[in-house]
Enzyme design. Sequence first.
Site, PDB file in Angstrom:
ATOM      1  N   ARG A  66       5.656 -12.942   9.309  1.00  0.00           N
ATOM      2  CA  ARG A  66       6.402 -11.733   8.980  1.00  0.00           C
ATOM      3  C   ARG A  66       7.701 -11.689   9.771  1.00  0.00           C
ATOM      4  NH1 ARG A  66       2.424  -7.808  10.495  1.00  0.00           N
ATOM      5  NH2 ARG A  66       3.402  -6.669   8.818  1.00  0.00           N
ATOM      6  N   GLU A 121       0.881  -1.167   0.000  1.00  0.00           N
ATOM      7  CA  GLU A 121       0.000   0.000   0.000  1.00  0.00           C
ATOM      8  C   GLU A 121       0.918   1.217   0.000  1.00  0.00           C
ATOM      9  OE1 GLU A 121      -2.285   0.816   3.523  1.00  0.00           O
ATOM     10  OE2 GLU A 121      -3.574   2.248   2.458  1.00  0.00           O
ATOM     11  N   LYS A 180       4.546   0.304   9.993  1.00  0.00           N
ATOM     12  CA  LYS A 180       4.509   1.589   9.299  1.00  0.00           C
ATOM     13  C   LYS A 180       3.983   2.679  10.209  1.00  0.00           C
ATOM     14  CE  LYS A 180       3.620   0.070   4.616  1.00  0.00           C
ATOM     15  NZ  LYS A 180       2.633   0.160   3.558  1.00  0.00           N
TER      16      LYS A 180
END
Length: 551
Positions: A257, A33, A267
């Site tokens: 992850r 994104e 983020k």
Amino acid sequence: MSDEKSLNFLEEIIEEDLKAGKYTQIITRFPPEPNGYLHIGHAKSICLNFGLTKKYGGYTNLRFDDTNPSTEETEYVESIKEDVEWLGFDWKNELYASDYFDTLYEFAVKLIKKGLAYVDDMNSEQIAELKGTPTEPGKESPFRNRTVEENLDLFRRMKEGEFEDGSRTLRAKIDMASPNMHMRDPIIYRIKRTHHHRTGDDWAIYPMYDFAHGQSDSIENITHSICTLEFVPHRPLYDWLIENLEIYPSKQYEFARLNLNYTVLSKRKLIQLVNEKHVTGWDDPRMPTISGFRRRGYTPESIRNFCDRIGVAKRENIIDIGLLEFFIREHLNKIALRRMVVFDPVKVSVTNYPAGQSEIIKGEENPEDPNAGTRDIEFSGELYIEREDFMENPPKKYFRLSPGQMVRLKSAYIIRCDDVVKDNKGEVTEIKCTYLPESKSGADTSGINVRGTLHWVSVPHAVNVELRLYDRLFKVEDPSNEDGDFKDYLNPHSLDVVNAYAEPGLLDASAEERYQFLRKGYFYLDKDSTKEKLVFNRTATLRDDWAKKGK
RNA sequence: UGCCCGAUAGUAUAAUGGUAGUACGACAGAUUUUGGUUCUGUUUGUCUUGGUUCGAAUCCAGGUCGGGCAACCA
């Protein structure tokens, strides 16, 4: 055991699929994104997605998941492309979920026509209220049983921008009692009359992640849609939508992850560090972003090797930042040009060296690379050495300089310490030495073997450079898991700026090269450098067994 | 107290019913004109309890622990 590397679980799945003739080629995608810069966790995903298609044949798309215009910007798109390229990967197609907005809208209409979606007039609080909790079932919305015609009309008018933001949503009609929260009539479209970085003001409604991601995968014929573990509960919805839309059946697979200690990889947190100026920007060399590592002097190879080594599995993991450091040292040791820089100088006078004279000495560019050749270094009777390389009263096993002792000056001569000059505070201001003319590097006939070798610079030739010495950004292993705010655990010493003295050859330094400052660490020219003032970032220190012994 | 995912040295990751291995770290030594590099050696592990089996890290059942899920974020 064969020397072939064992397969991770995704490679196993792909090999089985290929063997079964399920696919003729593998198609993956990397779907960021554009609402922030890529970090080392994304590097793992990039290496995985691109690595798989490189290994098994096929290709990988770069697809921007740009369905939330309020957080997304073109600046991020550009940085993401730059970072993926820098890491060494080529995407087949540059795509955007927003490219599919028309198709996605038609998909929604199809769902409505099949009686599988409805317009809900409830606001977000009301929806949350009826949603239930993980342990109690939800309740159906009073708007759940509108007619197809009414739904079609309302959805069209949502699209036309007739309604307020948040006043209505389109929901999939699935099962409000499902034990899986994501199946309790998930919202698939919301009204958001916000300017989009690519589609401008064309749309008043935007699809939600669940109604965009899997559909985009399907449109692109993605065979293996690889994402992180938190999307596992979304998979039934992913499959439900594809099945009921009757579109290409992409399959979703989830892996754990990357987590790294002594930093944060979210983020949301990284953007806080940037916005609140705890760092100088997304590419601050202390940031775990790809651009931060790049500026710090990391190489793409080292990051790829790291991602390769940490593997891919489904269990939660926290990797030691030391492993990343190992891989950058491993690579830099092979390629870095060697230079001498004194950080904290103390003067050495070579009393038997002809006053005012100097000579050129040859130093290796890189002892690990026989083809690298040599460089010229000015030597004179007036030198700087590192203050910590001299001790008046040394402990046992100290083989640097001390009164009466001899050391080798790297690539030059052996010197002996004859005398020490101190100021009235007892601080050493000058070390008087004599050198052995017959001990010159490469032509040593002295027959003397010394244990210590020091780096040095010639005082009259030295150039001033700024060094930025970095340490870990946080002082605790897992700042997100501590009490209070993660920013309370920032390491106040994560940056130490030092003015140092370098051999003049460093004036020609370029960002095309990596440097090892002998016995000090690996350094990389920073973009803040000017002709007047060279600035170097410390990429990594050298291992230091002596310091480790706590002496 | 619902559903889902997971558990192998300090950290990661292999072994796919048949000798628990590899990397990093740590420790010790050799080499070294970087206390770097390189080389050698040592150390430490299958969450638990049962079951199946000639044989279980692997298969089955129960438990324990860790993580995820209740954004009009992705």
